[in-house]
Write a protein that holds these residues in place. Structure first.
Motif, PDB file in Angstrom:
ATOM      1  N   SER A 127      -8.252 -12.265  -2.959  1.00 42.21           N
ATOM      2  CA  SER A 127      -7.614 -12.601  -4.236  1.00 42.21           C
ATOM      3  C   SER A 127      -8.553 -12.344  -5.406  1.00 42.21           C
ATOM      4  CB  SER A 127      -7.198 -14.076  -4.220  1.00 42.21           C
ATOM      5  OG  SER A 127      -6.736 -14.475  -5.493  1.00 42.21           O
ATOM      6  N   ARG A 128      -9.805 -12.723  -5.244  1.00 39.09           N
ATOM      7  CA  ARG A 128     -10.794 -12.550  -6.311  1.00 39.09           C
ATOM      8  C   ARG A 128     -11.007 -11.072  -6.630  1.00 39.09           C
ATOM      9  NH1 ARG A 128     -16.520 -15.726  -5.866  1.00 39.09           N
ATOM     10  NH2 ARG A 128     -15.073 -17.421  -5.306  1.00 39.09           N
ATOM     11  N   LEU A 129     -11.131 -10.261  -5.583  1.00 39.68           N
ATOM     12  CA  LEU A 129     -11.375  -8.835  -5.796  1.00 39.68           C
ATOM     13  C   LEU A 129     -10.146  -8.129  -6.373  1.00 39.68           C
ATOM     14  CD1 LEU A 129     -13.436  -7.978  -2.585  1.00 39.68           C
ATOM     15  CD2 LEU A 129     -14.277  -8.317  -4.920  1.00 39.68           C
ATOM     16  N   VAL A 130      -8.959  -8.506  -5.909  1.00 37.75           N
ATOM     17  CA  VAL A 130      -7.743  -7.896  -6.453  1.00 37.75           C
ATOM     18  C   VAL A 130      -7.599  -8.241  -7.934  1.00 37.75           C
ATOM     19  CG1 VAL A 130      -5.218  -7.976  -6.398  1.00 37.75           C
ATOM     20  CG2 VAL A 130      -6.497  -7.714  -4.269  1.00 37.75           C
ATOM     21  N   THR A 131      -7.939  -9.472  -8.296  1.00 37.22           N
ATOM     22  CA  THR A 131      -7.880  -9.857  -9.708  1.00 37.22           C
ATOM     23  C   THR A 131      -8.829  -8.998 -10.541  1.00 37.22           C
ATOM     24  OG1 THR A 131      -7.301 -12.141  -9.148  1.00 37.22           O
ATOM     25  CG2 THR A 131      -8.208 -11.754 -11.336  1.00 37.22           C
ATOM     26  N   LEU A 132     -10.038  -8.763 -10.026  1.00 39.94           N
ATOM     27  CA  LEU A 132     -10.985  -7.898 -10.731  1.00 39.94           C
ATOM     28  C   LEU A 132     -10.433  -6.485 -10.882  1.00 39.94           C
ATOM     29  CD1 LEU A 132     -14.397  -8.943  -9.097  1.00 39.94           C
ATOM     30  CD2 LEU A 132     -13.732  -9.266 -11.481  1.00 39.94           C
ATOM     31  N   ILE A 133      -9.811  -5.970  -9.819  1.00 39.63           N
ATOM     32  CA  ILE A 133      -9.284  -4.603  -9.844  1.00 39.63           C
ATOM     33  C   ILE A 133      -8.155  -4.472 -10.861  1.00 39.63           C
ATOM     34  CG2 ILE A 133      -8.017  -2.876  -8.495  1.00 39.63           C
ATOM     35  CD1 ILE A 133      -9.540  -4.006  -6.018  1.00 39.63           C
ATOM     36  N   VAL A 134      -7.198  -5.386 -10.795  1.00 43.16           N
ATOM     37  CA  VAL A 134      -6.004  -5.292 -11.638  1.00 43.16           C
ATOM     38  C   VAL A 134      -6.338  -5.491 -13.116  1.00 43.16           C
ATOM     39  CG1 VAL A 134      -3.777  -6.386 -12.150  1.00 43.16           C
ATOM     40  CG2 VAL A 134      -4.451  -5.966  -9.774  1.00 43.16           C
ATOM     41  N   GLU A 135      -7.303  -6.367 -13.402  1.00 43.11           N
ATOM     42  CA  GLU A 135      -7.551  -6.737 -14.791  1.00 43.11           C
ATOM     43  C   GLU A 135      -8.739  -6.020 -15.433  1.00 43.11           C
ATOM     44  OE1 GLU A 135      -7.786 -10.979 -14.871  1.00 43.11           O
ATOM     45  OE2 GLU A 135      -5.671 -11.234 -14.333  1.00 43.11           O
ATOM     46  N   ARG A 136      -9.579  -5.353 -14.619  1.00 41.32           N
ATOM     47  CA  ARG A 136     -10.784  -4.768 -15.214  1.00 41.32           C
ATOM     48  C   ARG A 136     -11.026  -3.316 -14.819  1.00 41.32           C
ATOM     49  NH1 ARG A 136     -15.657  -8.997 -14.625  1.00 41.32           N
ATOM     50  NH2 ARG A 136     -16.636  -7.355 -15.869  1.00 41.32           N
ATOM     51  N   MET A 137     -10.058  -2.707 -14.121  1.00 44.66           N
ATOM     52  CA  MET A 137     -10.220  -1.306 -13.744  1.00 44.66           C
ATOM     53  C   MET A 137      -9.084  -0.475 -14.324  1.00 44.66           C
ATOM     54  SD  MET A 137     -11.639  -1.291  -9.820  1.00 44.66           S
ATOM     55  CE  MET A 137     -12.038   0.451  -9.972  1.00 44.66           C
ATOM     56  N   PRO A 138      -9.320   0.808 -14.597  1.00 44.17           N
ATOM     57  CA  PRO A 138      -8.264   1.679 -15.114  1.00 44.17           C
ATOM     58  C   PRO A 138      -7.076   1.723 -14.145  1.00 44.17           C
ATOM     59  CG  PRO A 138     -10.404   2.750 -15.275  1.00 44.17           C
ATOM     60  CD  PRO A 138     -10.608   1.525 -14.456  1.00 44.17           C
ATOM     61  N   GLU A 139      -5.889   1.790 -14.693  1.00 45.19           N
ATOM     62  CA  GLU A 139      -4.688   1.710 -13.870  1.00 45.19           C
ATOM     63  C   GLU A 139      -4.608   2.809 -12.826  1.00 45.19           C
ATOM     64  OE1 GLU A 139       0.173   1.421 -14.439  1.00 45.19           O
ATOM     65  OE2 GLU A 139      -1.158   1.540 -16.183  1.00 45.19           O
ATOM     66  N   GLU A 140      -5.071   4.021 -13.182  1.00 35.99           N
ATOM     67  CA  GLU A 140      -4.933   5.136 -12.251  1.00 35.99           C
ATOM     68  C   GLU A 140      -5.844   4.997 -11.029  1.00 35.99           C
ATOM     69  OE1 GLU A 140      -7.966   6.300 -15.425  1.00 35.99           O
ATOM     70  OE2 GLU A 140      -5.983   5.345 -15.346  1.00 35.99           O
ATOM     71  N   ARG A 141      -6.804   4.086 -11.081  1.00 36.57           N
ATOM     72  CA  ARG A 141      -7.721   3.909  -9.950  1.00 36.57           C
ATOM     73  C   ARG A 141      -7.388   2.690  -9.106  1.00 36.57           C
ATOM     74  NH1 ARG A 141     -13.557   3.556 -12.023  1.00 36.57           N
ATOM     75  NH2 ARG A 141     -13.933   3.525  -9.777  1.00 36.57           N
ATOM     76  N   ARG A 142      -6.409   1.925  -9.515  1.00 39.96           N
ATOM     77  CA  ARG A 142      -6.159   0.652  -8.842  1.00 39.96           C
ATOM     78  C   ARG A 142      -5.602   0.821  -7.433  1.00 39.96           C
ATOM     79  NH1 ARG A 142      -3.189  -2.322 -13.950  1.00 39.96           N
ATOM     80  NH2 ARG A 142      -5.007  -2.294 -15.353  1.00 39.96           N
ATOM     81  N   THR A 143      -4.671   1.753  -7.270  1.00 41.30           N
ATOM     82  CA  THR A 143      -4.017   1.917  -5.976  1.00 41.30           C
ATOM     83  C   THR A 143      -5.023   2.180  -4.866  1.00 41.30           C
ATOM     84  OG1 THR A 143      -1.985   2.747  -6.981  1.00 41.30           O
ATOM     85  CG2 THR A 143      -2.365   3.279  -4.663  1.00 41.30           C
ATOM     86  N   ARG A 144      -5.867   3.201  -5.047  1.00 37.16           N
ATOM     87  CA  ARG A 144      -6.846   3.532  -4.010  1.00 37.16           C
ATOM     88  C   ARG A 144      -7.893   2.430  -3.863  1.00 37.16           C
ATOM     89  NH1 ARG A 144      -8.254   7.778  -0.983  1.00 37.16           N
ATOM     90  NH2 ARG A 144      -6.659   9.076  -1.951  1.00 37.16           N
ATOM     91  N   THR A 145      -8.270   1.792  -4.972  1.00 41.00           N
ATOM     92  CA  THR A 145      -9.285   0.749  -4.895  1.00 41.00           C
ATOM     93  C   THR A 145      -8.763  -0.478  -4.152  1.00 41.00           C
ATOM     94  OG1 THR A 145     -10.198   1.503  -7.013  1.00 41.00           O
ATOM     95  CG2 THR A 145     -10.918  -0.637  -6.212  1.00 41.00           C
ATOM     96  N   VAL A 146      -7.516  -0.868  -4.407  1.00 37.34           N
ATOM     97  CA  VAL A 146      -6.918  -1.992  -3.670  1.00 37.34           C
ATOM     98  C   VAL A 146      -6.856  -1.670  -2.175  1.00 37.34           C
ATOM     99  CG1 VAL A 146      -4.782  -3.258  -3.250  1.00 37.34           C
ATOM    100  CG2 VAL A 146      -5.606  -2.972  -5.578  1.00 37.34           C
ATOM    101  N   SER A 147      -6.434  -0.457  -1.853  1.00 36.62           N
ATOM    102  CA  SER A 147      -6.349  -0.056  -0.448  1.00 36.62           C
ATOM    103  C   SER A 147      -7.728  -0.105   0.215  1.00 36.62           C
ATOM    104  CB  SER A 147      -5.764   1.354  -0.345  1.00 36.62           C
ATOM    105  OG  SER A 147      -5.684   1.769   1.001  1.00 36.62           O
TER     106      SER A 147
END
Length: 420
Positions: free
Chosen positions: A135-155
């Protein structure tokens, strides 16, 4: 007038999740998972040693799982509401105290009922490090990373987290065995209490522990209704991950019975490791799969491989054949689990990420407890062949949930960081 063109910063300078969280975070979060992996086996070991009852040991281990299942999602909801730091600090102290109290109760004169009650307390106060880390890492990804990089980063994050879980759940029981053999049966629980205080406390105090979802209101309330946690598109993920937990518990227990029939029950862990290594490796590889291989397709494909591997159990008649079957299952189980957690991240109602992740984590624990208990009973009453049917049933549940998820995934969630 001179026009100045501003060039966007290079992608190389965009923050990676590793830079956002920091190396110490990943080390602390990894070690902080160990106590949870040590608890169930440690409880079983100390009860059998102190009370001389394997049956009570099994019931006590199940009681730990029951406590986690009942209170895990509530602890996740508390973390969403009040922040992870406060909740984890309370749990670090409370769980360490329950581990020590349980040890005292087992070696004391208390009735078996108090032993079971203390075991429930261990599970109820267990810090949900793995779900809260997700949960903590997903929150960091969604709120602090560019949208185009979120999909691969979450995976990639779900892949790493699943591989870390599997590594810990292999090493945890091994550590229990070393401490129990070298010191005393109570040593693993005391060691788990110390690790909980130190590393769960450090996990709570890490700067990322202050991260609170921007979806939360000023008073900490979520903008989404509690009823959104019970939508079919999320519940089907919980059912699917429950099937994975059933598989884990049933496979290890029936495998132990299979090897016991051949006079080498102690080798069950080695064979099980064949599946674990392959599963962890394939889980890490999920992050590199092409985007056109969608999540709902991955669930179907990899759960089908898992199911095919379990069907080989019909014809397994030697450790070598069992190793082949386990290797096939390993190809399917790791990526399936990663995909299910990715769906959980995508379908979390606004401001309830920790709640969803603890729901999924509890689903695995409940499944493991039920699978181990039922497989053990079948092995004892009807033989190994009957027990080996249960992993097939668990794999069929996981695959069936994947089929249902395919139908439910027609519409992309409006906030999903990943595409189904």
């Amino acid at each position: 007038m001179t026009h100045v063109t501003v060039t966007p910063p290079a992608r190389a300078h965009e923050p990676s999740l590793f830079r956002l969280a920091g190396l110490p975070y990943f080390l602390i979060a990894f070690i902080a998972r160990l106590p949870f992996a040590m608890m169930v086996v440690g409880v079983l070991t100390v009860v059998v040693s102190a009370r001389g009852s394997l049956a009570l040991g099994g019931l006590t281990s199940a009681a730990v799982g029951l406590g986690t299942a009942c209170f895990g999602p509530l602890l996740g909801a508390a973390a969403d509401r009040f922040g992870q730091r406060a909740v984890l600090l309370v749990l670090a102290v409370g769980n360490a105290a329950m581990l020590l109290l349980f040890t005292a109760v087992v070696y004391g004169e208390a009735a078996d009922g108090f032993v079971l009650l203390a075991a429930v307390g261990i599970g109820a106060t267990a810090p949900q490090v793995a779900p809260l880390s997700r949960s903590r890492l997903v929150t960091l990804i969604v709120e602090r990373m560019p949208e185009e990089r979120r999909t691969r980063t979450v995976s990639g994050t779900m892949a790493y987290e699943s591989a870390a879980d599997e590594t810990v759940f292999v090493f945890g029981p091994f550590l229990v065995g070393i401490l129990a053999s070298a010191l005393a049966p109570w040593a693993p629980l005391v060691g788990a209490a110390v690790l909980t205080l130190v590393f769960v406390g450090a996990f709570a105090l890490h700067p990322s522990g202050r991260q609170v979802s921007q979806d939360r209101d000023a008073d900490g309330r979520a903008p989404s209704a509690v009823s959104e946690l019970f939508r079919p598109r999320l519940l089907i993920v919980v059912l699917g991950i429950l099937g994975v937990g059933l598989f884990f518990g049933a496979m290890l227990t029936s495998l132990t019975s299979f090897m016991a029939d051949r006079g080498a029950p102690e080798q069950a862990g080695l064979l099980y490791g064949v599946m674990g290594v392959g599963s962890a490796a394939l889980a890490l590889g999920v992050a590199w799969l092409p985007a056109r291989f969608t999540l709902r397709a991955r669930w179907l494909v990899f759960s089908a491989i898992l199911l095919a591997g379990t069907l080989l159990l019909w014809v397994v008649d030697s450790p070598a054949a069992m190793m082949i079957a386990l290797a096939v299952m390993g190809i399917g189980i790791g990526p399936t689990l990663v995909t299910q957690y990715s769906f959980g991240a995508a379908r979390s109602p606004r401001g309830r990420s920790a709640t969803v992740m603890t729901m999924l984590g509890s689903g695995v624990v409940v499944g493991q407890s039920i699978g181990a208990a039922v497989a053990g009973e079948l092995a004892e009453s009807a033989g190994t062949e009957a027990a080996l049917v249960l992993p097939m049933v668990a794999a069929a549940i996981t695959f069936g949930a994947g089929v249902a998820n395919w139908a439910l995934s027609g519409v992309t969630h409006r906030r999903a960081p990943v595409k189904p």
